[in-house]
Write an enzyme that holds these catalytic residues in place. Sequence first.
Site, short mmCIF file in Angstrom:
data_model
loop_
_atom_site.label_atom_id
_atom_site.label_comp_id
_atom_site.label_asym_id
_atom_site.label_seq_id
_atom_site.Cartn_x
_atom_site.Cartn_y
_atom_site.Cartn_z
N ASN A 110 36.36 48.54 39.11
CA ASN A 110 37.41 47.56 39.41
C ASN A 110 37.27 47.11 40.87
O ASN A 110 36.74 47.84 41.71
CB ASN A 110 38.78 48.24 39.22
CG ASN A 110 39.95 47.31 39.49
OD1 ASN A 110 39.99 46.18 39.01
ND2 ASN A 110 40.92 47.77 40.27
N HIS A 112 39.64 45.89 44.14
CA HIS A 112 41.03 45.96 44.57
C HIS A 112 41.14 45.39 45.98
O HIS A 112 40.31 45.70 46.85
CB HIS A 112 41.50 47.42 44.54
CG HIS A 112 42.97 47.57 44.80
ND1 HIS A 112 43.92 47.24 43.85
CD2 HIS A 112 43.65 47.97 45.89
CE1 HIS A 112 45.13 47.46 44.36
NE2 HIS A 112 44.99 47.90 45.60
N GLU A 176 35.60 40.20 48.58
CA GLU A 176 35.44 40.65 47.19
C GLU A 176 34.19 40.04 46.58
O GLU A 176 33.41 40.72 45.91
CB GLU A 176 36.67 40.25 46.36
CG GLU A 176 37.92 41.01 46.74
CD GLU A 176 39.11 40.66 45.88
OE1 GLU A 176 40.05 41.46 45.86
OE2 GLU A 176 39.12 39.58 45.24
C1 GAR Z 1 41.53 39.80 43.17
O1 GAR Z 1 41.95 39.62 44.50
C2 GAR Z 1 41.53 41.28 42.81
O2 GAR Z 1 41.24 42.12 43.89
C3 GAR Z 1 42.94 41.47 42.37
O3 GAR Z 1 43.23 40.30 41.64
C4 GAR Z 1 42.53 39.21 42.20
C5 GAR Z 1 41.89 38.41 41.10
O4 GAR Z 1 41.35 37.21 41.57
N1 GAR Z 1 43.06 42.64 41.58
C6 GAR Z 1 44.05 43.53 41.70
O5 GAR Z 1 44.98 43.36 42.46
C7 GAR Z 1 43.93 44.73 40.79
N2 GAR Z 1 44.93 45.70 41.12
P1 GAR Z 1 40.34 36.36 40.68
O6 GAR Z 1 40.99 36.21 39.31
O7 GAR Z 1 40.20 35.05 41.38
O8 GAR Z 1 39.05 37.11 40.60
#
Ligand code: GAR
Length: 189
Positions: A110, A112, A176
């Site tokens: 995952n 985060h 990310e």
């Molecule tokens: C990302 O920032 C990821 O880190 C977060 O959701 C976003 C999805 O963005 N995930 C969490 O918070 C998991 N606990 P995306 O749909 O543009 O990839």
Amino acid sequence: MSIKRIAIAFSGEGSNLEVLIESLHQKTFGDFKVKVVAAITNNPKANGIKRAQKHGIDVIMIDHRAYESREAFDEALVAEIKALDVELMVLAGFMRILTPVYTKQIRSINIHPSLLPAFKGANALERSFDSAEKIAGVTAHFVVEEVDGGEIIMQKSFDKSGMDFETFKEKIHACEHELFPKAVIEVLG
Ligand code: GAR
């Protein structure tokens, strides 16, 4: 040359999903090639659906609202993933708390938006921004029953001093997008 099959789960925007597809799908890394065999979502309105389809990746829809419990949803998810015969599931903004029905059966990683173990769980990006910590960042980690509690694979950090929220959010996403494909390759390799 071996083929390493992965699938990617998402719930919303799908920017990580798209970066993963663009940087990994049908690409060769040393002695293996990665194949993204499907994308899975729980949200019929997720923007990521269009992003996956644009790249010719099949999208499997498992709407969590059709299931009476977390475990029932996880059973359906596990069945779909097993049928895909993947060696790794990649959770890219998949906003579901997963039960042991899932975590005991499916090897997953995952991404985060914080430097774990800081800011586990929901709204991590906002809580990290609001905190007094100067250094923020993102974490790729293995998925276990404890939310955001699995072994850390890689992290990327930056100094958030002086950033407004929009700049901070963009920086988190850029980190990310840089880190997550590398973490997938590290785990597959
Ligand atoms: C990302 O920032 C990821 O880190 C977060 O959701 C976003 C999805 O963005 N995930 C969490 O918070 C998991 N606990 P995306 O749909 O543009 O990839």
